[in-house]
Write a protein that holds these residues in place. Sequence first.
Motif: not given
Ligand code: SF4
Length: 365
Positions: A63-75, A107-109, A146-148, A185-187
Amino acid sequence: MVDIVVGPQSYHHLPQLLTRAEREGRAIDTEFPTEDKFSFLAQPRPDAIRARGVSAFVTVQEGCDKFCTFCVVPYTRGSEVSRPVKKIVDDVKRLADNGVRELTLIGQNVNAYHGEGPDGRSWPLGKLLHHLAATPGIARLRYSTSHPGDVDDSLIEAHRDLDALMPLVHLPVQSGSDRVLLAMRRRHTVRDYRDVVERFRKARQNIAFSSDFIVGFPGESEEDFSATLALVMQIGYAAAYSFKYSPRPGTPAAEMQETVSAADMDGRLERLQNLIDSQQSAFNRAAIGTTMDVLFERAARNPGQIVGRTPYLQPAHVMAAKDIIGCVLPVRIARLDRYSLLGEIVSPTLPPGEEPASSHVTIGA
Ligand code: SF4
């Protein structure tokens, strides 16, 4: 025509879902239950582990809590969940007892890992890596992705202290433009990313990086794209994956109006991939003439040849007997054939229980 829909956190329910689908015609389970599915899955049999080879993946986080605007993983994968250290250690021991020499923690993150340790506290990924490096039989550790923004001191220290932790970090950046990173929204900013790379390099001189890039994110200008090329030039990657942006339904970016034309995307992707290819080729050529540790994995296609991986995941081929499979041995790299290194084992016989020192390859900044 679909009988069963099952979410990623519920596949341990498959036997019941099959029964229900047979009885009722269909079964749907897309919840994110709090129970740990890994506790319900059958452990792989020893012969199944051995058949898969000397390198294994171990899920430590999902899972992931980052919610990058292009990514479906958190959903689709839900919020971040980390497996407790003890369960990971049990899995790793079972793998090591059956011949696994290399682990990739996934892991996704993955570097947001915060599983419960045996002391009841939350352990970061660096501490988990320190712990796993002491497992008898495990020669190599890797982790991905990894996320930076989640690179903490414990991870940097692990790279400084652990010979078993391979000096290749997959660190996606996606774009070299602050404007695009903000829209994604890469933070983090480009400067933040460069600082993280610098911290790794200070801790481990021979460290190399791979990354992910998206070209043609909505609103990406030629200037933004040039900033991506500039960042690639500055970092110097051993490898990278690059893709044209494509909208994922339900994500914020899919609603963005400013699109980049297909022709511009194609052109940018080609320029980026040419640059990355040239860096990867230079990185591989730099191995020629050096001695690198290779973990031998299996017989290669050519008779008598055995193939393994260098610390940087480059395939390396030698002529040798099959009994070197599972060993880490120093190989003098003689030449490069496309993406594969070819060489000779430097010292085929080592004192029992001893393994060679880590690789001597030099990489550019
Ligand atoms: S791109 Fe990576 S860090 Fe961003 S929401 Fe998707 S899984 Fe999470």
